[in-house]
Design a protein around this motif. Structure first.
Motif, PDB file in Angstrom:
ATOM      1  N   GLY A   1       9.019 -29.964  -5.728  1.00  0.00           N
ATOM      2  CA  GLY A   1       8.431 -30.272  -7.024  1.00  0.00           C
ATOM      3  C   GLY A   1       6.954 -30.590  -6.976  1.00  0.00           C
ATOM      4  N   ARG A   2       6.472 -31.079  -5.820  1.00  0.00           N
ATOM      5  CA  ARG A   2       5.063 -31.492  -5.716  1.00  0.00           C
ATOM      6  C   ARG A   2       4.494 -31.005  -4.393  1.00  0.00           C
ATOM      7  N   PRO A   3       4.412 -29.695  -4.197  1.00  0.00           N
ATOM      8  CA  PRO A   3       3.983 -29.165  -2.898  1.00  0.00           C
ATOM      9  C   PRO A   3       2.529 -29.464  -2.557  1.00  0.00           C
ATOM     10  N   ALA A   4       1.689 -29.741  -3.544  1.00  0.00           N
ATOM     11  CA  ALA A   4       0.274 -29.986  -3.269  1.00  0.00           C
ATOM     12  C   ALA A   4      -0.012 -31.410  -2.805  1.00  0.00           C
ATOM     13  N   GLU A   5       0.973 -32.286  -2.876  1.00  0.00           N
ATOM     14  CA  GLU A   5       0.782 -33.665  -2.423  1.00  0.00           C
ATOM     15  C   GLU A   5       0.522 -33.680  -0.912  1.00  0.00           C
ATOM     16  N   PRO A   6      -0.309 -34.607  -0.436  1.00  0.00           N
ATOM     17  CA  PRO A   6      -0.583 -34.702   1.012  1.00  0.00           C
ATOM     18  C   PRO A   6       0.555 -35.408   1.753  1.00  0.00           C
ATOM     19  N   TRP A   7       1.714 -34.776   1.738  1.00  0.00           N
ATOM     20  CA  TRP A   7       2.891 -35.417   2.307  1.00  0.00           C
ATOM     21  C   TRP A   7       2.787 -35.562   3.819  1.00  0.00           C
ATOM     22  N   THR A   8       3.294 -36.676   4.296  1.00  0.00           N
ATOM     23  CA  THR A   8       3.594 -36.882   5.718  1.00  0.00           C
ATOM     24  C   THR A   8       5.051 -37.306   5.792  1.00  0.00           C
ATOM     25  N   VAL A   9       5.616 -37.263   6.990  1.00  0.00           N
ATOM     26  CA  VAL A   9       7.005 -37.709   7.118  1.00  0.00           C
ATOM     27  C   VAL A   9       7.115 -39.166   6.701  1.00  0.00           C
ATOM     28  N   GLY A  10       6.111 -39.968   7.067  1.00  0.00           N
ATOM     29  CA  GLY A  10       6.132 -41.377   6.701  1.00  0.00           C
ATOM     30  C   GLY A  10       6.087 -41.578   5.198  1.00  0.00           C
TER      31      GLY A  10
END
Length: 313
Positions: A218-227
């Motif tokens: 839903g939010r692929p542009a977010e700067p996701w990390t595993v944490g």
């Protein structure tokens, strides 16, 4: 949004070639249209679908068959031999006899109705897609057999009723109904643990990993990390990383990168947005980093990928 829904959404909008077939037994239809996926729903009379390299499928009224891309397959009555004089369905919806003679004029019975006789012993609705984008292809590549499942009765009723009319907007309505039939059949098929499902399909139901996938999709542009993902779902980083890899088959960040690159490929083919804009849409503020990641996934730079897709249309 789960992986299955996202992939099926990408199939939607590609447009399906939809028609009703009315045939008198015996008959033999040899399909050679090279569609990337086809949907067949018997309305009257059961069908035997026989591909050369996969198990045959028996489809009865009230069921839907989803046929993956095949070089050719035959359709005939389930309860009798097919006519030795095959009718060939060729790319572009053209039909011919076994010698290549055009049969289109005599076999088009009405608008969107094709066959040998109105009110014949067998009738079925078929929709075929001649193109699937990256995410749709990701779903369909797991379809290793003809999928057959019960069809929602209301969808079949709507589809047959719509084919009997010729109203403005009919093509759009037919596309959406066939999309729904495709989605419902694949959902039922992949729900069976004996059938190999796409990555993340069963993981969506997991109370831990399902929400993680929702965030990624839903939010692929977010700067996701595993944490960051672990914090959002309320589990430890190590637990999320381990369970995600077990259920999906890829570590979280590897899956996210793959997902972003599939989305990027579709945006390049479906929109006029620049490569830099597409990169930002999927989480890359640096155009060079996006191009490098894209080339690693697809083998060519973003603009080369777009140009190649344009040539293949």
């Amino acid at each position: 949004m789960d992986a299955a829904s996202a992939a099926l959404d990408r199939l939607r909008g590609q447009g399906a070639f939809v028609l009703r077939c009315e045939l008198e037994a015996p008959f033999l239809v040899q399909v050679e249209d090279l569609a990337v996926v086809s949907v067949v729903a018997p309305v009257r009379g059961a069908l035997l679908i026989r591909p050369p390299d996969l198990p045959e499928a028996r489809v009865h009224p009230g069921e839907v068959a989803v046929i993956p891309q095949l070089t050719a397959y035959s359709v005939r009555p389930i309860d009798g031999a097919g006519d030795s004089r095959a009718v060939r369905i060729l790319p572009g919806g053209h039909c011919a006899d076994e010698h290549g003679n055009d049969l289109s004029a005599q076999m088009w019975l009405d608008t969107r109705v094709w066959g040998t006789r109105l009110g014949g012993s067998h009738a079925f609705v078929t929709g075929s897609y001649d193109r699937a984008d990256q995410l749709g292809g990701l779903l369909l590549e797991r379809l290793r057999a003809i999928a057959v499942a019960p069809a929602p009765p209301q969808l079949l009723s709507l589809l047959t009723a719509e084919l009997a009319t010729d109203e403005p907007g009919q093509a759009a309505v037919l596309d959406r109904v066939v999309d729904l039939l495709l989605a419902a059949t694949l959902r039922a098929w992949f729900a069976d643990p004996e059938h190999e499902a796409p990555a993340g399909w069963h993981a969506q139901r997991d109370p831990m990993i399902g929400p993680v996938l929702d965030l990624m999709h839903g939010r692929p542009a977010e700067p996701w990390t595993v944490g960051a993902l672990a914090d959002r779902v309320g589990w430890s980083r190590a637990t999320v990383a381990r369970r995600f890899t077990e259920l999906v088959g890829l570590p979280p960040m590897a899956y996210l990168t793959r997902w972003r690159m599939m989305l990027a490929a579709d945006l390049l083919c479906r929109t006029t947005r620049s490569g830099a804009q597409v990169g930002r849409d999927v989480g890359y503020d640096n155009a060079f980093a996006f191009s490098t990641a894209f080339k690693r996934q697809h083998g060519v730079a973003p603009q080369s990928f777009r140009a190649r897709d344009s040539r293949n249309r």
